[in-house]
Design a protein around this motif. Structure first.
Motif, PDB file in Angstrom:
ATOM      1  N   GLU A 196      23.196  16.838  37.015  1.00  0.00           N
ATOM      2  CA  GLU A 196      22.183  15.788  36.996  1.00  0.00           C
ATOM      3  C   GLU A 196      21.069  16.175  37.972  1.00  0.00           C
ATOM      4  O   GLU A 196      21.314  16.349  39.162  1.00  0.00           O
ATOM      5  CB  GLU A 196      22.785  14.442  37.401  1.00  0.00           C
ATOM      6  CG  GLU A 196      23.920  13.976  36.502  1.00  0.00           C
ATOM      7  CD  GLU A 196      24.530  12.664  36.962  1.00  0.00           C
ATOM      8  OE1 GLU A 196      24.013  12.074  37.950  1.00  0.00           O
ATOM      9  OE2 GLU A 196      25.524  12.215  36.360  1.00  0.00           O
ATOM     10  N   PHE A 230      19.571  16.248  32.329  1.00  0.00           N
ATOM     11  CA  PHE A 230      21.005  15.984  32.323  1.00  0.00           C
ATOM     12  C   PHE A 230      21.689  16.953  31.363  1.00  0.00           C
ATOM     13  O   PHE A 230      21.308  17.062  30.195  1.00  0.00           O
ATOM     14  CB  PHE A 230      21.304  14.543  31.902  1.00  0.00           C
ATOM     15  CG  PHE A 230      22.767  14.202  31.952  1.00  0.00           C
ATOM     16  CD1 PHE A 230      23.373  13.883  33.160  1.00  0.00           C
ATOM     17  CD2 PHE A 230      23.540  14.216  30.805  1.00  0.00           C
ATOM     18  CE1 PHE A 230      24.728  13.583  33.210  1.00  0.00           C
ATOM     19  CE2 PHE A 230      24.890  13.920  30.847  1.00  0.00           C
ATOM     20  CZ  PHE A 230      25.484  13.604  32.057  1.00  0.00           C
ATOM     21  N   TYR A 261      24.077   8.031  33.282  1.00  0.00           N
ATOM     22  CA  TYR A 261      23.815   9.123  32.344  1.00  0.00           C
ATOM     23  C   TYR A 261      25.078   9.538  31.599  1.00  0.00           C
ATOM     24  O   TYR A 261      25.049   9.786  30.391  1.00  0.00           O
ATOM     25  CB  TYR A 261      23.237  10.332  33.095  1.00  0.00           C
ATOM     26  CG  TYR A 261      22.009  10.033  33.917  1.00  0.00           C
ATOM     27  CD1 TYR A 261      21.007   9.189  33.445  1.00  0.00           C
ATOM     28  CD2 TYR A 261      21.841  10.604  35.177  1.00  0.00           C
ATOM     29  CE1 TYR A 261      19.887   8.918  34.198  1.00  0.00           C
ATOM     30  CE2 TYR A 261      20.714  10.341  35.944  1.00  0.00           C
ATOM     31  CZ  TYR A 261      19.749   9.497  35.449  1.00  0.00           C
ATOM     32  OH  TYR A 261      18.630   9.224  36.201  1.00  0.00           O
TER      33      TYR A 261
END
Length: 757
Positions: A390, A420, A512
């Protein structure tokens, strides 16, 4: 003969070192306007109990010399400002003690002429549910390992989900709902071996030695920060000393070295490097699971002009887990562990410009986190692999403008550019609830987050009113934009009484990792929560404050599983996770934003600061409920629903050398799902059982040794002194066919030593 003479010389040197003449200490610092951050010229700074003091210069600086060693207090006053007192100033021979004081303008209108000088300060933006802790208050907390996150556990509304971890459960909220801000840089997690998508871990990687103070909000924080639902922890780093120096430390979990001093004339630098040594102990003891970590912190500050300051920060946290599978027992034990290697790099630069009626601040930062999770069965056949990265690059601008005395306008905007990547393999497994899981996902995407806020604070008579709104945008989900209005008010009844109210709508983007497993998860909405908070604070005496608050939180749009109808992600994120909890915290299921919840409670907090009475202490009593509803429509107790949490702590200062402190903690048991005889769990019994209550007593003794130009600090810290092992959620042992009570370590003594020079 030579050996005897050498021994005699060594003993003589040691004797003189231990009995060296102690130099008196020095206190230096700055006095600033709490709103505009402009230096206050001519403020009067007095060392309490003496006639010594100083007046601030054109930069707001002061210096008090010939200060007795130990803990000191100063009082600060200036024309047009409310006076303030600062406690817990540690004065040593190693270096000058540093203090930063921010004074509030005296704009509250009152018929009461008497002025009360108090160390308790109030934030205009968030007049309630916010608690400040100084470096010394955090350092001396028994059982706290000198950790900025563990110190929060004594505050009202904060529950501890797992013994030995830093998961923040704030007013019934999930561990994923907390935000950390270090020097204006937003971080999702500041813990070693952190949980992806949440905010917990065993130990913080922020070096307490460089922390000036923390401010923790358990709810009702203003619009200047967002994208989280429950809490905000702001960490401010101190300035470096004017001459070169350092500190060597050996504590309960790690050893390290600090260096600090001037840099390039008008600049200064702080640097630390630390390493854990538990891996050495675990390996020597024959453990099969051996964690190790390093962390580094670099902070520089540069004074470009009287109005411009530049600060740079860099942080690295390197975590590694080694598994030794040389015996069947070790292979079985390791098969129950979700191992994790992590690397986290944080860098940022902030430029602050002061102008007569306020300031502007611009921050550019980058965070880069790499996760490598793995879990094998007892035959070393892979069950799970998750390699993720990330990256966030952020640009943030803030502006504060004082329209007139008592009226401030705050505005700001932020943009985040996200990369990501993930490569996830979950081989077919069946959870203890008998739901099948399997996944193969490779994900690589770019995304954008953006936000903007506007806030107005105004004083009308004895009422301070703050109104604001915040807009959030996230490109990875279908409904990309939300608006969050917030308001707060504080009414000054008298010199000792205030009534405080707050209401706000809070929004948070899905993590995410929740968005990668299934395309349907990209249809998730922002998580939402509305908070109502009301409270009263009473200054019992100048050094003692009593706060009583009540709150209600209403959750909506929480992600809930379509395949596991009992599962809502507000019940996940604490602990190390893995196969034993069905990898629930990763959000691999197809999710929909239909989960709801509610939390409500009441909290009492009493705090006595250090004063002419040489003791300090806190009493925190919290009662609350947290309920959640998933796709099956059944409202159940949340997994972090601890009804009662009680903390009583404090200490006594005998003299400048000796200090004794203790902390007692009680927490009622949280819900869990019981096991059937075959080791399975029935979804209809989800969270139907409760753990027994946990309680413990920690005791700590500190001893300071003052030498001519350096200081030695030693301590003995004993956790669970009456040896009552805290319990967490039981585990099923497939080897024995028995349910095991999952108890942590009982009595745990530790020693610490640090030499500051």
């Amino acid at each position: 003969m030579i050996s005897r003479w050498s021994t005699l010389v060594l003993l003589t040197c040691l004797f003189h070192a231990l009995h060296a003449q102690e130099r008196p200490g020095v206190i230096v610092g700055r006095v600033l306007d709490a709103t505009t951050e402009q230096p206050i010229i001519g403020a009067n700074v007095v060392l309490v109990g003496t006639l010594r003091g100083d007046a601030t210069d054109s930069e707001g600086r002061f210096r008090i010399e010939s200060v007795p060693l130990g803990l000191a207090r100063i009082r600060v006053s200036a024309v047009g400002y409310a006076p303030a007192e600062v406690t817990d100033i540690v004065v040593t021979t190693a270096k000058p003690a540093q203090v930063m004081i921010r004074l509030e303008e005296s704009v509250i209108q009152s018929d009461v002429v008497e002025v009360t000088v108090t160390p308790f300060q109030k934030s205009p933006e968030a007049p309630l549910s916010i608690y400040a802790q100084s470096n010394e208050e955090i350092r001396r907390l028994p059982g706290g390992f000198e950790d900025v996150v563990r110190a929060i556990s004594i505050l009202p509304g904060v529950a501890q989900a797992e013994p030995g971890r830093n998961d923040l459960i704030v007013r019934g909220g999930a561990p994923s709902e907390n935000l950390y801000v270090v020097e204006n840089i937003e971080l999702s997690n500041i813990n070693h071996f952190g949980t992806q998508g949440a905010s917990g871990g065993p130990l913080s990687f922020i070096n307490l030695d460089f922390v000036r103070e923390t401010a923790f909000s358990t709810g009702g924080f203003g619009v200047t920060h967002g994208d989280k639902l429950s809490s905000l922890l702001m960490i401010s780093l101190r300035d470096a000393r004017d001459d070169m120096g350092g500190k060597a430390t050996l504590s309960a979990t790690q050893f390290g070295l600090n260096l600090e001093g001037p840099l390039f004339g008008s600049g200064s630098v702080l640097f630390s490097a630390r390493r854990s040594y538990l891996d050495l102990i675990f390996k020597a003891a024959g453990f099969g699971f051996v964690p190790e970590y390093w962390d580094f912190l670099l902070s520089t500050k540069h004074r470009l002009s009287t109005a411009d300051n530049l600060s740079v920060i860099g942080i690295a946290a390197l975590d590694n887990t080694r598994l030794f599978n040389d015996t069947p027992d070790k292979r079985f034990n390791n098969s129950r562990v979700l191992a994790s290697d992590q690397q986290q790099y944080i860098g940022g630069i902030t430029w602050q410009h002061l102008f007569p009626s306020g300031y502007s601040r611009l921050t550019a930062s980058r965070t880069d986190i790499t996760f490598a999770f793995r879990q094998d069965d007892s035959l070393l056949i892979p069950i799970f692999r998750n390699d993720s990265r990330e990256i966030e690059m952020s640009l943030r601008g803030d502006l504060l403008y004082q329209i007139k005395e008592g009226t401030e306008l705050t505005a700001g905007a932020q943009a985040k550019f996200i990369r990501f990547q993930s490569d996830i393999v979950l081989n077919p497994v069946r959870t203890s609830y008998q739901y099948p899981l399997a996944l193969r996902a490779v994900f690589d995407t770019n995304a954008t987050k953006a936000s903007g806020y506007l806030q107005l604070s105004n004083v009308i008579g004895n009422l301070r009113l703050t109104l604001g709104g915040r807009v959030e945008y996230f490109s990875m989900i279908q409904n990309k934009m939300v608006f969050s209005p917030r308001a707060a008010a504080s009414y000054h009844l008298s010199k000792r009484w205030n009534i405080n109210l707050s209401v706000g709508d809070y929004a948070q983007a899905p993590s995410y990792i929740w968005l990668v497993a299934n395309s349907i998860n990209r249809r998730l909405d922002h998580l939402r929560a509305v908070q109502w908070i009301a409270g009263v604070d009473w200054l019992l005496r100048e050094d003692t404050k009593v706060t009583l608050e009540t709150y209600v939180k209403r959750y909506r749009n929480y992600p809930a599983s379509q395949t596991r109808p009992y599962l809502i992600l507000s019940n996940t994120g604490a602990g190390f996770g893995g196969a034993e909890d069905g990898f629930a915290s990763f959000g691999f299921d197809p999710l929909v934003s239909v989960g709801t919840g509610r939390a409500y409670g009441i909290e009492l907090f009493v705090q006595k600061k250090l004063s002419e009475i040489p003791c300090y202490g806190t009493v925190s009593i919290s009662y609350g409920k947290a309920l959640a509803t998933a796709t099956d429509g059944i409202e159940r107790a949340g997994s972090f629903d601890q009804r009662w949490v009680v903390n009583v702590g404090g200490g006594y200062i005998f003299n400048e050398r000796w200090e004794l402190s203790g902390r007692f903690r009680f927490a009622s048991g949280r819900p869990y799902t019981p096991f059937e005889q075959d080791g399975s769990q029935n979804p209809s019994n989800y969270n139907s059982a409760r753990l027994r209550a946990n309680h413990s007593l920690d005791v700590r003794v500190d001893r300071r040794w003052h030498f001519d130009r350096w200081t030695l600090v030693t301590y003995i810290d004993v956790q669970n002194i009456y040896n009552r092992k805290p319990v967490s959620v039981p585990r099923y042992n497939a080897r024995t066919g028995q349910v095991e009570e999952n108890a942590a370590i009982g009595i745990l003594p530790s020693l610490g030593i640090s030499a500051e020079f």
